[in-house]
Design an enzyme around this catalytic site. Structure first.
Site, PDB file in Angstrom:
ATOM      1  CB  VAL A  84      -1.099   0.011   1.184  1.00 19.08           C
ATOM      2  CG1 VAL A  84      -1.725   1.246   1.278  1.00 19.08           C
ATOM      3  CG2 VAL A  84      -2.019  -1.090   1.019  1.00 19.08           C
ATOM      4  CB  THR A  95      -9.488  -4.264   4.462  1.00 24.05           C
ATOM      5  OG1 THR A  95      -8.615  -4.124   5.829  1.00 24.05           O
ATOM      6  CG2 THR A  95     -10.889  -5.179   5.038  1.00 24.05           C
ATOM      7  CE1 TYR A 123      -0.872 -10.140   4.019  1.00 25.22           C
ATOM      8  CE2 TYR A 123       1.146  -9.729   5.300  1.00 25.22           C
ATOM      9  CZ  TYR A 123       0.425  -9.493   4.029  1.00 25.22           C
ATOM     10  OH  TYR A 123       0.867  -8.534   3.096  1.00 25.22           O
ATOM     11  CG  PHE A 409       5.759 -17.021  -2.918  1.00 25.62           C
ATOM     12  CD1 PHE A 409       4.750 -16.715  -2.609  1.00 25.62           C
ATOM     13  CD2 PHE A 409       6.091 -18.050  -2.023  1.00 25.62           C
ATOM     14  CE1 PHE A 409       3.634 -16.756  -1.689  1.00 25.62           C
ATOM     15  CE2 PHE A 409       5.328 -18.511  -0.797  1.00 25.62           C
ATOM     16  CZ  PHE A 409       4.104 -17.899  -0.805  1.00 25.62           C
TER      17      PHE A 409
END
Length: 409
Positions: A84, A95, A123, A409
């Site tokens: 963000v 969100t 998370y 990743f």
């Protein structure tokens, strides 16, 4: 102007990735790494939040298959590229991205979502639980010795160009995947990640090296590493930095570690992203001088709870009713009866009395068998409602080998 969340268009990738670099501190990736991730990006699974022409939020997913206890490879969304813009924090951007992404994962029929977290505290509120941990080691090879298991003398070691050895290394890796939870089957293109070696990112280290372990002409293991030369008052104190080391049997495994321990002009070996139950811990003469340290690695989110719990097997018979809390994905909330053993499992909704109460986050942590439900209960995060249910479920969920994610990743 209202912000818009939508699927990424291929021609927007550079702007989208520029935003991501800014969100992660503003240091540009090496051109080689940027090009690789552009080729791996699944734009149809990538989301951007746009404020006018500016990308201010991003989230993507890779189509992975993750090994689970029992050896099955379960489809999973590999959540990635989440960021963000600093100008748009605390405005619901993250969100909205998590909401859209998990809805899409469910619609696509994947029972799991997995991620590695730059900030683990973020998370949990979206139902992700830390399920696999990684071990980092910095071994003082001037003082630590290895115990050789039988058969190590029969292993041939050969230095090979990493590019030329890639197919042989990938064959070894693929053979190991079903045996350890958390490992991902290589999707096309992902084998190139292990060869990333931008000269601009070496920081005084050597180019990437590869040594193959062979027996009867077949590759049975490999190590990829770099050497960082260091000198202290004319005394060589170089460091071997191990990127990958995998083998199909104990003799080849020990032979590869013996090789990296013995590289000339070095006095230590640094290895990160190792499994927490790495057999190396039992080969070294002094664990303390190996300085082991653990960190969280793969976080797991059960998207389709029933399908996820049915996809794995269980190390002991289990028949338990869970009362599951899941505010973010309410389709998982409620009572579920899990019945299973080493041959298979069923998990279905039930009206029977609950025997264990927990949130979907705890089930995610326990899913790969590396975090015990009993340990979570000790932290007050699992409640036993029927005496004996906790021990039964905790034993059943445990895996023989600790879950491990070998690469990011």
């Amino acid at each position: 102007m209202a912000m818009e969340t939508r699927v990424l268009r291929p021609e927007e990738w550079d702007v989208w990735f520029d935003h991501l670099e800014l969100a992660f501190g503003g240091v540009p990736e090496a051109p080689e790494e940027r090009a690789l991730y552009e080729s791996l990006t699944e734009t149809e699974r990538s989301l951007g939040v746009w404020d006018g022409e500016a990308c201010v939020g991003s989230a993507g997913a890779f189509s992975f298959r993750v090994s689970v206890p029992g050896g099955a490879l379960v489809p999973a969304a590999g959540v990635t590229m989440v960021g963000v813009a600093p100008t748009h924090r605390r405005r619901g951007v993250l969100t909205s991205l998590m909401r859209r992404q998990l809805d899409d994962v469910r619609a696509g029929g994947e029972p799991l979502a997995v991620l590695t977290a730059s900030e683990p505290a973020i998370y949990g509120r979206f139902g992700y639980g830390p399920a696999a941990y990684t071990l980092a080691l910095h071994v003082d090879t001037a003082r630590v010795r290895l115990q050789r298991p039988p058969g190590a003398d029969g292993v041939r070691l050969r230095l090979v160009d990493p590019e030329r050895a890639l197919d042989a290394c990938e064959a070894v890796y693929a053979e190991l995947v079903p045996g350890r939870p958390g490992m991902t089957a290589r999707q096309p293109g992902w084998e190139r990640q292990a060869l990333l070696d931008p000269p601009s990112q070496r920081g005084g280290r050597s180019p990437l090296k590869c040594v193959l372990a062979e027996r009867d002409g077949k590759a049975v293991g490999y190590a990829r590493y770099r050497v960082r030369p260091e000198w202290n008052l004319s005394v060589a104190e170089g460091v071997v930095e191990v990127q990958d080391l995998d083998a199909l049997d104990p003799a080849a495994y020990a032979a590869l570690w013996e090789y990296v321990f013995g590289i000339d002009l070095t006095s230590s070996v640094r290895a990160t992203k190792r499994p927490v139950d790495d057999p190396l811990l039992h080969l070294v003469s002094d664990v303390r001088r190996s300085r082991p340290r653990t960190l969280d690695s793969m976080h797991v989110r059960l998207v389709d709870l029933g399908a996820a719990l049915e996809a794995r097997t269980y190390g002991a018979p289990v028949d338990v009713v869970f009362e599951v809390e899941d505010d973010f994905c309410p389709w998982n909330a409620g009572r579920w009866r899990l019945t299973g053993d080493a041959k298979g499992a069923s998990c279905a909704r039930t009206g029977d009395p609950a025997e264990l109460a927990l949130s979907v986050r705890e089930l995610g942590s326990a899913y790969l068998g590396g975090v015990s439900l009993a340990s979570l209960a000790g932290a007050g995060r699992v409640t036993e409602l029927r005496p004996g249910a906790l021990t039964e479920a905790s034993r059943a969920f445990t895996s023989d080998l600790a879950p491990w994610l070998p690469h990011g990743f």
